[in-house]
Scaffold this active site. Structure first.
Site, PDB file in Angstrom:
ATOM      1  N   ALA A  16      18.971  16.765  36.249  1.00 33.33           N
ATOM      2  CA  ALA A  16      19.837  16.365  35.144  1.00 33.33           C
ATOM      3  C   ALA A  16      20.183  17.517  34.208  1.00 33.33           C
ATOM      4  CB  ALA A  16      19.173  15.232  34.360  1.00 33.33           C
ATOM      5  N   CYS A 150       0.290  16.170  55.363  1.00 34.06           N
ATOM      6  CA  CYS A 150       1.070  17.213  56.027  1.00 34.06           C
ATOM      7  C   CYS A 150       0.212  17.871  57.086  1.00 34.06           C
ATOM      8  CB  CYS A 150       1.530  18.226  54.983  1.00 34.06           C
ATOM      9  SG  CYS A 150       2.459  19.573  55.693  1.00 34.06           S
TER      10      CYS A 150
END
Length: 187
Positions: A16, A150
């Site tokens: 943003a 992961c």
């Protein structure tokens, strides 16, 4: 809110801070956003700012409904305030809400990275940290979670944890020697 859904935690992780290149306005596809960005940047920014204002209003409504609400340091509250949302700062940022209280206890996050580029160096450092702080379950959880999520060693370029300032002292002394005398790149 219109659908009556309830959430425990609400945050925002968009870019943003950059209304032109970092945020895609609501109702605009990625392809259409790229076109509008090129053809009419002023209109794109206007739509982004309007969308951010609506986005923050929704976050405020979810907060009023009981959700723990915070921004993640991406400037969406300031952008929404600029777009006319007077109460945009009625929910906190992540650091003031969650990290600053840890600092007040003398605790805080820290990170380590393998400058060698070798994921095995991170695993070596992780093992050393776990040995140095066997009683710190929170730290151990932070180290072990990415390993389960992961499986590829290549996605482990760094690790992070949290400990008190006095806890970190032996950790920093013990791990600072890792990689000394080794080349930064491996062939």
């Amino acid at each position: 809110m219109r659908r009556g859904e309830r959430f425990d935690v609400v945050t925002d992780q968009t870019s943003a801070h950059d209304a032109l290149n970092g945020y895609v306005p609501a109702g605009v596809s990625v392809a259409a956003a790229a076109d509008l960005r090129r053809s009419n940047p002023d209109e794109y920014v206007r739509r982004s700012m309007s969308s951010m204002a609506e986005h923050v209003r929704a976050m405020l409504a979810l907060q009023s409904a009981g959700a723990v609400t915070f921004d993640y340091g991406n400037n969406i509250r300031a952008q929404a305030q600029t777009a006319g949302v007077a109460d945009a700062f009625d929910f906190p940022g992540f650091v003031p809400a969650f990290i600053r209280p840890l600092f007040c206890e003398g605790k805080g996050p820290f990170r380590w990275a393998a400058l060698s580029g070798d994921p095995a160096d991170i695993l070596t450092t992780d093992r050393a940290i776990l040995e140095l702080f066997p009683e710190n379950e929170s730290l151990a959880r932070w180290i072990r979670l990415p390993k389960r999520a992961c499986r590829s060693r290549a996605c482990r370029p760094a690790s992070a944890g949290s400990a008190t300032a006095s806890d970190r002292r032996p950790g920093s002394c013990s791990t600072s020697w890792f990689g000394r005398g080794r080349s930064r790149r491996r062939s």
